[in-house]
Design an enzyme around this catalytic site. Sequence first.
Site, PDB file in Angstrom:
ATOM      1  N   LEU A 185       0.848  -1.181   0.000  1.00 21.85           N
ATOM      2  CA  LEU A 185       0.000   0.000   0.000  1.00 21.85           C
ATOM      3  C   LEU A 185       0.890   1.239   0.000  1.00 21.85           C
ATOM      4  O   LEU A 185       1.843   1.328   0.774  1.00 21.85           O
ATOM      5  CB  LEU A 185      -0.894  -0.014   1.242  1.00 21.85           C
ATOM      6  N   GLU A 186       0.569   2.193  -0.872  1.00 22.77           N
ATOM      7  CA  GLU A 186       1.313   3.444  -0.961  1.00 22.77           C
ATOM      8  C   GLU A 186       0.324   4.604  -0.891  1.00 22.77           C
ATOM      9  O   GLU A 186      -0.266   4.992  -1.893  1.00 22.77           O
ATOM     10  CB  GLU A 186       2.107   3.508  -2.281  1.00 22.77           C
ATOM     11  N   THR A 187       0.095   5.144   0.321  1.00 19.82           N
ATOM     12  CA  THR A 187      -0.730   6.344   0.412  1.00 19.82           C
ATOM     13  C   THR A 187       0.085   7.546  -0.053  1.00 19.82           C
ATOM     14  O   THR A 187       1.312   7.545   0.039  1.00 19.82           O
ATOM     15  CB  THR A 187      -1.234   6.577   1.843  1.00 19.82           C
TER      16      THR A 187
END
Length: 580
Positions: free
Chosen positions: A287-289
């Site tokens: 996950l890459e916010t």
Amino acid sequence: MKYATLNILIFLLPVLLATTGWAQQKPQLVTPYERSGGRQTATYAEIIDYYGRLDRQFEQAKLVEIGKTDVGKPLHLFLLAADKVFTARPDRVTLLINNGIHPGEPEGIDACMMLARDLLVANKLPKNVLLAIVPVLNVDGALNRGLSRVNQNGPELYGFRGNARNLNLNRDFIKADAENTRAFQAMFQRLKPQVFVDNHTSNGADYQYVVTYFATQKDKLHPDVSGYMTRTFQPDLDRMLASAGFPTAPYVNHPKDTPESGLLGFNDSPRYSTGYAALFNCFGFTLETHMWKDYPARVKGSYAFDEAVLRLCERDARTILANKQRADAAVSRQTTFDLNYKLDRNRVDSVTFLGYEAGYKPSEVSGLQRLYYDRTRPFTKRIPYLNTFVPDLRLTRPQAYLIPQGWQEVIALLRRNGVPMQTLTRDTLMQVSAYYLDDYKTSPRPYEGHYLHTGVKVRTETVTLPFYKGDYLIPVNGPTNRYLIETLEPQAADSFFAWNFFDSILDQKEYFSDYIFEDTAAELLRTDPALRQKLAEKRAADKAFAENANAQLDFIYRQTPYFEKTFNRYPVYRLEAARP
């Protein structure tokens, strides 16, 4: 699918609403993030103290130490099980969520603290999923608290990317230099998760999304696992997140200045967390916010992502378990393995992308043109997406590998990663295939503490060698086959050879004195017409060689019985036929 979307909305709405009232209802369970109004992330001490309180208050929760870290502090794992049984079982999915591998990217840390609490308080733990949370993997970096990410919008203070040895732990999953990684590997092999999430924050371009992610590189996964992941899990995950207010895009990895040029899939080789998990048929997500969205939005996006993955694991537990079991069985029987995947630039898909118009203007610093994104000009466009990878190498597995017992560091890695091994009970001669390293390139600068080898070329010779009582015989007939091939075959991009575990074989130990060997070489040429012919052909083909006396002596020396047979001989041997 309507059921899945409704399910997450029904769950998320009361949870997100409830968190605002925690200070009045359960002040002892308010996280440091919530107490700060979303401005701060929890410290290492606060994280472990908080999970300890959940452990003491709820029987469905357990906080355990799983090993040490390079900074000397313990590494923890937080387990949640509806039935209070905190071990992996074949009848339920194990979902492993990792946080703080880069402690400067702390959204997952704060989101998982709230998610764990909300699941426990609302009694919403799935009965068919064991949820395992690493509170913070890089404890070392979490303790090194300050400001280091100039492009990131909050929180006020956070940890550092490197650990106590300045290692990036998300490059350490094969070499395992860090104690943190060794503890993680041992834990991973005990849990044997089917699904894995690693929480991060992006760098790079500006765009509208809070949440982007990449999945395990699909083309290297077993078809049972990758087919389900790409055709069912990911589409449903994307729809659930969009319904929760977090539309998603593939991780924004673009070949030119801006995302409009297209997106490239990420090749998560085994050095990365999801690439490591894939070696054991566990599919995963990084996950890459988005770094420049405000911190509360990023925490909420992480919360929504992790919870949606959990609910899909609950919904499809039987399918996920069956796929992993079939893949493990197939890998145990598999005879050929593809390695060194590369992006196929001829296979182009497209995705809808929510971006901002980019432009160039004079820099106030240099006076030259600089890139900028105009947030007053959002766009929705179809852009190219390249996410098909093809192997660069195909190898046939041996019946077994043989490793002399002197290579204890490698043996320890194999043992920690669940590889079954036998030790020879007596000294014996065995016929094996041996690799000789004909060529390789070594990086001129260190990378994560190593000078990586690439472009490895080998030749194979069948030899009969002595092996000794205590040497290791490793059958290649189980679900760890892919891990063995990726680490023990020297041509693999993240092999133990690539990471310098066998560099001592690259040193020649014996040489000749030219003034003495001159007479020996002359006698050899007089008595060996074939050698004389080889030398003549080499001189004719290579002018520099023909003008270098020492090179010609060395050429002859290498053809003699005096030249050491172990030079450049790779010390992991292939047993091609069943051992008698």
